[in-house]
Design an enzyme around this catalytic site. Structure first.
Site, PDB file in Angstrom:
ATOM      1  N   SER A 189      47.500  43.485  38.331  1.00 11.75           N
ATOM      2  CA  SER A 189      47.910  43.602  39.723  1.00 11.75           C
ATOM      3  C   SER A 189      49.310  43.028  39.807  1.00 11.75           C
ATOM      4  O   SER A 189      49.533  41.875  39.413  1.00 11.75           O
ATOM      5  CB  SER A 189      46.941  42.814  40.602  1.00 11.75           C
ATOM      6  OG  SER A 189      47.247  43.025  41.960  1.00 11.75           O
ATOM      7  N   GLU A 190      50.274  43.802  40.295  1.00  8.94           N
ATOM      8  CA  GLU A 190      51.667  43.388  40.117  1.00  8.94           C
ATOM      9  C   GLU A 190      52.072  42.155  40.934  1.00  8.94           C
ATOM     10  O   GLU A 190      53.133  41.602  40.726  1.00  8.94           O
ATOM     11  CB  GLU A 190      52.638  44.556  40.344  1.00  8.94           C
ATOM     12  CG  GLU A 190      52.556  45.251  41.678  1.00  8.94           C
ATOM     13  CD  GLU A 190      51.672  46.488  41.639  1.00  8.94           C
ATOM     14  OE1 GLU A 190      50.685  46.495  40.881  1.00  8.94           O
ATOM     15  OE2 GLU A 190      51.951  47.433  42.392  1.00  8.94           O
ATOM     16  N   ASN A 191      51.204  41.712  41.850  1.00  3.74           N
ATOM     17  CA  ASN A 191      51.502  40.457  42.537  1.00  3.74           C
ATOM     18  C   ASN A 191      51.183  39.231  41.676  1.00  3.74           C
ATOM     19  O   ASN A 191      51.389  38.110  42.131  1.00  3.74           O
ATOM     20  CB  ASN A 191      50.747  40.378  43.874  1.00  3.74           C
ATOM     21  CG  ASN A 191      49.258  40.569  43.726  1.00  3.74           C
ATOM     22  OD1 ASN A 191      48.807  41.442  42.981  1.00  3.74           O
ATOM     23  ND2 ASN A 191      48.483  39.767  44.411  1.00  3.74           N
ATOM     24  N   SER A 212      55.400  39.248  36.045  1.00  7.65           N
ATOM     25  CA  SER A 212      54.548  40.417  36.209  1.00  7.65           C
ATOM     26  C   SER A 212      55.324  41.693  35.886  1.00  7.65           C
ATOM     27  O   SER A 212      54.831  42.593  35.200  1.00  7.65           O
ATOM     28  CB  SER A 212      54.032  40.461  37.646  1.00  7.65           C
ATOM     29  OG  SER A 212      53.210  41.579  37.831  1.00  7.65           O
TER      30      SER A 212
END
Lengths: 231, 215
Positions: free
Chosen positions: B44-46, B86
């Site tokens: 999840s890119e967060n 990330s």
């Protein structure tokens, strides 16, 4: 010397109209909610705000929109906000959309004294327009510039009095890079401990980047999309 | 149902041991379809590698969300990191596969999936980074729009997310691969004829020998 202050209002006293403020958070998670409210109450205008998102209509950075304090927004995704749309379409609000990874890297670069870097992200798209293109080993990249803010607003979980920070889970998100990219970095946390009480191995952000620390209480931590198992 | 057909085909792109980023919306639904015996880390890119299932009501944590801002959990072996790291994972080619939604795909593998001129611009989020950085890009979308027009184009009419970035396109009608040689039809979905795909595809494509035999 402790960086701990007791008043959010006095911590942001020096912020004037036209300042550039970098704000941590992803959606409404890990946002410096108390600092944003203090800035709303102070009422300074014509701000340039750099943040991945712009809150929702009545919370987070949406509070500054509601109060018409933002002149320019630099963000990667602003789709959760109707006020944003109104102010953008009426020309009150200037917007620079930046790919999320480029935004994170621009902040990291700004904080690390790197004026610019090359990335493949955005090549062949509107993002690349007007930017320097350069080829390395047969692949094309565009140049993106670092970002430095007059102020950085950060939300962490814990701090010590030197400003060493520990974040919690995905509330970390942009906060560590935001912390490095402010000329004055102001941090709000849920808990402050004495110097020496954080294990040096667990510190995510060194206090070297931090000028002021505040403790917030009664965190709202609003959830944008509550999803549960079997729901 | 066309969505289910697309998702069931898309999950086959995921192999045991992969690190995968699933786009917001329809691609997120693939998470529940990954075989239980696969060890797959969803990114999840967060700032999370190792997304777990949605939480029980008493486990909900506002400090633990996915890139779609939904509350999630972290599975065993998960790690948290900041946004710059990330995207270092993404841009540095450490993510094996990204499955993303699409508005249009061109015969050269261009993808448009972030804005429609004249409508409010919401922003590209992490899509432009993912298409340039992940090792393999799979796009899932309906073959035609609500007016019946092909979304598989000679060239995209909408602003691009990336140029020549798509490796595989999965629709409710067919599966295509993209190489330097162009776009190739490699599979027909069950019950779909080659003629139907041809009539609903604006792009020029070659046909895999295996399909010629079936057709």
């Amino acid at each position: 010397m402790s960086k701990l202050l007791s008043s959010f209002d006095s911590a942001i006293e020096q912020i004037e109209d036209g300042a550039t403020i970098i704000v941590g958070g992803f959606g409404l998670s890990g946002i410096p909610e108390k600092l944003i409210i203090a800035l709303r109450n102070k009422g300074v205008k014509d701000l340039t705000v750099v943040s991945n998102n712009c809150g929702v209509d009545d919370w987070g950075l949406g509070l500054l929109l509601e109060n018409k304090q933002i002149k320019k927004m630099i963000a990667s995704y602003v789709g959760e906000n109707k006020l944003f749309e109104q102010q953008f379409l009426s020309g009150e609000l200037e917007v620079e959309l930046v790919p999320q990874g480029t935004l994170a890297e621009r902040l990291r670069a700004g904080g690390a004294g790197i004026p610019a870097f090359y990335t493949a992200t955005g090549v062949g798209t509107e993002v690349a327009k007007g930017k320097e293109h350069k080829e390395f080993d047969g692949r094309t990249y565009i140049m993106e510039k670092g970002i430095i803010g007059d102020f950085a607003f950060v939300k962490a979980w814990k701090a010590d009095h030197f400003g060493n920070l520990v974040y919690r889970k995905t509330a970390r998100n942009f906060n560590p890079v935001v912390a490095t990219a402010g000329k004055v970095t102001i941090v709000e946390v849920e808990e402050v401990v004495g110097i020496g009480e954080l294990d040096p191995d667990e510190i995510h952000t060194s206090g070297v980047y931090v000028q002021k620390v505040l403790v917030g209480t009664d965190y709202v931590k609003r959830i944008e999309k509550l999803t549960t198992a079997n729901a | 149902m066309t969505r289910q057909l697309i998702l069931e085909r898309a999950v086959k792109e995921i192999q045991d041991g992969m690190c995968v980023n699933l786009g917001i919306g329809m691609p997120t639904l693939i998470a529940n379809m990954i075989p239980d015996d696969f060890n797959v880390m969803l990114q999840s890119e967060n700032g999370l590698l190792g997304i777990g299932p949605y939480p029980q009501k008493d486990e909900v944590d506002p400090d633990l969300i996915n890139a779609g801002k939904e509350t999630v959990t972290a599975k065993a072996g998960a790690s948290f990191f900041d946004s710059a790291e990330s995207f270092a994972m993404i841009r540095g080619g450490h993510i094996d596969l990204a499955i993303l939604g699409g508005m249009e795909v061109s015969e050269t593998g261009d993808l448009a999936n972030w804005m429609i001129p004249g409508k409010m611009v919401k922003g590209m989020g992490g899509a432009m980074d993912l298409v340039q950085g992940a090792k393999r890009i799979v796009v899932i979308m309906d073959h035609v729009n609500k007016h019946g027009e092909s979304k598989v184009k000679k060239s995209c009419t909408l602003p691009l997310t990336g140029e020549k970035v798509v490796h595989c396109l999965i629709t409710e009608l067919a599966v295509f691969h993209f190489t330097d040689a162009g776009m190739e039809l490699i599979e027909l979905q069950n019950g779909v004829t080659l003629d139907e795909v041809k009539s609903k595809t604006e792009a020029d494509f070659t046909i895999s020998p295996s399909i010629e035999i079936r057709a």
